[in-house]
Design an enzyme around this catalytic site. Structure first.
Site, PDB file in Angstrom:
ATOM      1  N   LYS A 192      -8.555   3.022  -8.491  1.00 14.58           N
ATOM      2  CA  LYS A 192      -8.984   2.168  -9.602  1.00 14.58           C
ATOM      3  C   LYS A 192      -9.984   1.101  -9.132  1.00 14.58           C
ATOM      4  CE  LYS A 192      -4.768   0.835 -10.614  1.00 14.58           C
ATOM      5  NZ  LYS A 192      -4.034   1.555  -9.536  1.00 14.58           N
ATOM      6  N   ARG A 241       0.452  -2.494 -17.613  1.00 13.25           N
ATOM      7  CA  ARG A 241       1.305  -1.718 -16.714  1.00 13.25           C
ATOM      8  C   ARG A 241       2.662  -1.423 -17.345  1.00 13.25           C
ATOM      9  NH1 ARG A 241      -1.314  -3.307 -11.638  1.00 13.25           N
ATOM     10  NH2 ARG A 241      -0.458  -2.166  -9.899  1.00 13.25           N
ATOM     11  N   ARG A 289      -5.905   1.447   3.270  1.00 18.95           N
ATOM     12  CA  ARG A 289      -6.860   0.611   2.512  1.00 18.95           C
ATOM     13  C   ARG A 289      -7.189  -0.674   3.267  1.00 18.95           C
ATOM     14  NH1 ARG A 289      -5.579  -0.331  -3.585  1.00 18.95           N
ATOM     15  NH2 ARG A 289      -3.460  -0.611  -2.795  1.00 18.95           N
ATOM     16  N   ARG A 341       6.229   0.772  -5.216  1.00 21.23           N
ATOM     17  CA  ARG A 341       5.231   0.599  -6.281  1.00 21.23           C
ATOM     18  C   ARG A 341       4.977   1.922  -6.998  1.00 21.23           C
ATOM     19  NH1 ARG A 341       1.146  -1.753  -2.355  1.00 21.23           N
ATOM     20  NH2 ARG A 341      -0.418  -1.253  -3.909  1.00 21.23           N
ATOM     21  N   ARG A 376      -3.868  -5.550   2.832  1.00 20.45           N
ATOM     22  CA  ARG A 376      -2.965  -6.257   1.918  1.00 20.45           C
ATOM     23  C   ARG A 376      -1.537  -6.209   2.449  1.00 20.45           C
ATOM     24  NH1 ARG A 376      -4.244  -3.820  -3.962  1.00 20.45           N
ATOM     25  NH2 ARG A 376      -1.985  -3.996  -4.091  1.00 20.45           N
TER      26      ARG A 376
HETATM   27  P1  ADP Z   1      -2.793  -1.401  -6.911  1.00 18.51           P
HETATM   28  O1  ADP Z   1      -4.277  -1.563  -6.686  1.00 18.51           O
HETATM   29  O2  ADP Z   1      -2.118  -0.924  -5.694  1.00 18.51           O
HETATM   30  O3  ADP Z   1      -2.507  -0.612  -8.147  1.00 18.51           O
HETATM   31  P2  ADP Z   1      -2.756  -4.148  -7.887  1.00 18.51           P
HETATM   32  O4  ADP Z   1      -3.684  -4.895  -7.020  1.00 18.51           O
HETATM   33  O5  ADP Z   1      -3.233  -3.736  -9.233  1.00 18.51           O
HETATM   34  O6  ADP Z   1      -2.194  -2.864  -7.096  1.00 18.51           O
HETATM   35  O7  ADP Z   1      -1.413  -4.983  -8.080  1.00 18.51           O
HETATM   36  C1  ADP Z   1      -0.723  -5.525  -6.979  1.00 18.51           C
HETATM   37  C2  ADP Z   1       0.594  -6.115  -7.450  1.00 18.51           C
HETATM   38  O8  ADP Z   1       0.350  -7.158  -8.404  1.00 18.51           O
HETATM   39  C3  ADP Z   1       1.519  -5.151  -8.175  1.00 18.51           C
HETATM   40  O9  ADP Z   1       2.330  -4.396  -7.272  1.00 18.51           O
HETATM   41  C4  ADP Z   1       2.349  -6.103  -9.039  1.00 18.51           C
HETATM   42  O10 ADP Z   1       3.344  -6.756  -8.264  1.00 18.51           O
HETATM   43  C5  ADP Z   1       1.328  -7.152  -9.440  1.00 18.51           C
HETATM   44  N1  ADP Z   1       0.659  -6.814 -10.710  1.00 18.51           N
HETATM   45  C6  ADP Z   1      -0.661  -6.552 -10.899  1.00 18.51           C
HETATM   46  N2  ADP Z   1      -0.936  -6.276 -12.184  1.00 18.51           N
HETATM   47  C7  ADP Z   1       0.247  -6.368 -12.852  1.00 18.51           C
HETATM   48  C8  ADP Z   1       0.646  -6.158 -14.209  1.00 18.51           C
HETATM   49  N3  ADP Z   1      -0.250  -5.821 -15.161  1.00 18.51           N
HETATM   50  N4  ADP Z   1       1.955  -6.331 -14.516  1.00 18.51           N
HETATM   51  C9  ADP Z   1       2.864  -6.692 -13.593  1.00 18.51           C
HETATM   52  N5  ADP Z   1       2.564  -6.881 -12.299  1.00 18.51           N
HETATM   53  C10 ADP Z   1       1.267  -6.723 -11.909  1.00 18.51           C
HETATM   54  P1  ADP Z   2      -6.161   1.388  -6.551  1.00 12.65           P
HETATM   55  O1  ADP Z   2      -7.002   0.216  -6.990  1.00 12.65           O
HETATM   56  O2  ADP Z   2      -5.970   2.398  -7.639  1.00 12.65           O
HETATM   57  O3  ADP Z   2      -4.879   0.984  -5.933  1.00 12.65           O
HETATM   58  P2  ADP Z   2      -8.234   1.767  -4.489  1.00 12.65           P
HETATM   59  O4  ADP Z   2      -9.499   1.932  -5.231  1.00 12.65           O
HETATM   60  O5  ADP Z   2      -8.014   0.469  -3.815  1.00 12.65           O
HETATM   61  O6  ADP Z   2      -6.979   2.171  -5.426  1.00 12.65           O
HETATM   62  O7  ADP Z   2      -8.143   2.971  -3.432  1.00 12.65           O
HETATM   63  C1  ADP Z   2      -7.047   3.086  -2.525  1.00 12.65           C
HETATM   64  C2  ADP Z   2      -7.567   3.555  -1.175  1.00 12.65           C
HETATM   65  O8  ADP Z   2      -8.008   4.926  -1.276  1.00 12.65           O
HETATM   66  C3  ADP Z   2      -8.775   2.762  -0.665  1.00 12.65           C
HETATM   67  O9  ADP Z   2      -8.648   2.624   0.732  1.00 12.65           O
HETATM   68  C4  ADP Z   2      -9.978   3.636  -1.045  1.00 12.65           C
HETATM   69  O10 ADP Z   2     -11.052   3.467  -0.139  1.00 12.65           O
HETATM   70  C5  ADP Z   2      -9.396   5.044  -0.982  1.00 12.65           C
HETATM   71  N1  ADP Z   2      -9.972   5.946  -2.014  1.00 12.65           N
HETATM   72  C6  ADP Z   2     -10.317   5.620  -3.287  1.00 12.65           C
HETATM   73  N2  ADP Z   2     -10.783   6.704  -3.952  1.00 12.65           N
HETATM   74  C7  ADP Z   2     -10.716   7.753  -3.081  1.00 12.65           C
HETATM   75  C8  ADP Z   2     -11.062   9.154  -3.181  1.00 12.65           C
HETATM   76  N3  ADP Z   2     -11.569   9.692  -4.316  1.00 12.65           N
HETATM   77  N4  ADP Z   2     -10.858   9.922  -2.089  1.00 12.65           N
HETATM   78  C9  ADP Z   2     -10.353   9.378  -0.937  1.00 12.65           C
HETATM   79  N5  ADP Z   2     -10.010   8.086  -0.784  1.00 12.65           N
HETATM   80  C10 ADP Z   2     -10.185   7.253  -1.836  1.00 12.65           C
END
Ligand code: ADP
Ligand code: ADP
Ligand code: ZN
Length: 214
Positions: A13, A88, A127, A171, A160
């Site tokens: 994302k 979420r 990541r 998660r 992170r």
């Molecule tokens: P990821 O990129 O791995 O999906 P995020 O950066 O979006 O993770 O979120 C990190 C953490 O922040 C989540 O595990 C949760 O604890 C909190 N968080 C983020 N967005 C929300 C949401 N919309 N509702 C509840 N918790 C959230």
């Molecule tokens: P999210 O925000 O959904 O948690 P991220 O965009 O941070 O996910 O991506 C999670 C990890 O996977 C990062 O280290 C990113 O560089 C890697 N990644 C993202 N998209 C791809 C893909 N299409 N193929 C391989 N690795 C990816």
């Protein structure tokens, strides 16, 4: 464009958000980024959110909805936005609908990035994020040119604290139980666009553009 990025932790994302905001000139609203910034700055919101995030649990709905509602009222969101990591839960989705309805606008699309669970842990654990500009890298899949240094701004890359295996697994479970029902929610409302997130990063980006430009 009023867009939502939906997908499990590690789906891509944040990576695709960087691309979409560039292509479509909409502000990127990541609730995770907002919480991390508040934790770093030691604000009241940061203090209240930290223990949930450290465990990989969701921050309570009331806290999240309030922040997003305020953010969507800022001037730069008038012509569109990209929500990343929100909603979420079904409660958050219903509240978002109410906020949009009040402003007389509706969502353009919900981009659902699909990735099988086996791939997610290694994606999240590998990541790395730039401390200065927030750009996302992966130690294997998308490495920076120079180890530990951001290509875009020379900033320092960090991992992170919630990107450790056990927390990531937690998660992912929470995503399956609480967030994945939103796929059906938006499908019923005719907003869902499914994207295969297991392809190369650039191919995923191209598929998103194709879906949005039609
Ligand atoms: P990821 O990129 O791995 O999906 P995020 O950066 O979006 O993770 O979120 C990190 C953490 O922040 C989540 O595990 C949760 O604890 C909190 N968080 C983020 N967005 C929300 C949401 N919309 N509702 C509840 N918790 C959230
Ligand atoms: P999210 O925000 O959904 O948690 P991220 O965009 O941070 O996910 O991506 C999670 C990890 O996977 C990062 O280290 C990113 O560089 C890697 N990644 C993202 N998209 C791809 C893909 N299409 N193929 C391989 N690795 C990816
Ligand atoms: Zn950077």
């Amino acid at each position: 464009m009023r867009l939502i990025l939906l997908g499990p932790p590690g789906a891509g994302k944040g990576t695709q958000a960087e691309f979409i905001v560039d292509q479509f000139q909409v502000p990127h609203i990541s609730t995770g980024d907002i919480f991390r910034k508040n934790i770093k700055e030691g604000t009241d919101l940061g203090l209240r959110a930290k223990s949930f995030i450290d465990q990989g649990a969701l921050v309570p709905d009331s806290l999240v909805v309030e922040i997003v509602e305020a953010r969507l009222q800022e001037a730069d969101c008038e012509n569109g936005f990209l929500l990343d990591g929100f909603p979420r839960t079904e409660y958050q989705a219903v509240e978002l609908d109410k906020v949009l309805e009040k402003s007389g606008v509706s969502l353009t699309a919900v981009i659902n990035i699909k990735v099988n669970p086996e791939l997610l842990v290694s994606r999240a654990v590998g990541r790395r994020i730039c401390r200065s500009c927030g750009a996302t890298y992966h130690v294997k899949n998308n490495p920076p040119l120079k180890d530990g240094v951001c290509d875009k701004c020379d900033g320092e890359l960090y991992q992170r604290s919630d990107d450790v295996e056990e927390t990531v697994a937690n998660r992912i479970n929470i995503y399956v139980n609480e967030t994945s029902p939103l796929i059906h929610y938006y499908e019923e409302r005719g907003k869902l666009v499914n994207i295969d997130g297991e392809q190369d990063i650039k191919v995923v980006s191209a598929d998103i553009v194709k879906a949005l430009r039609g």
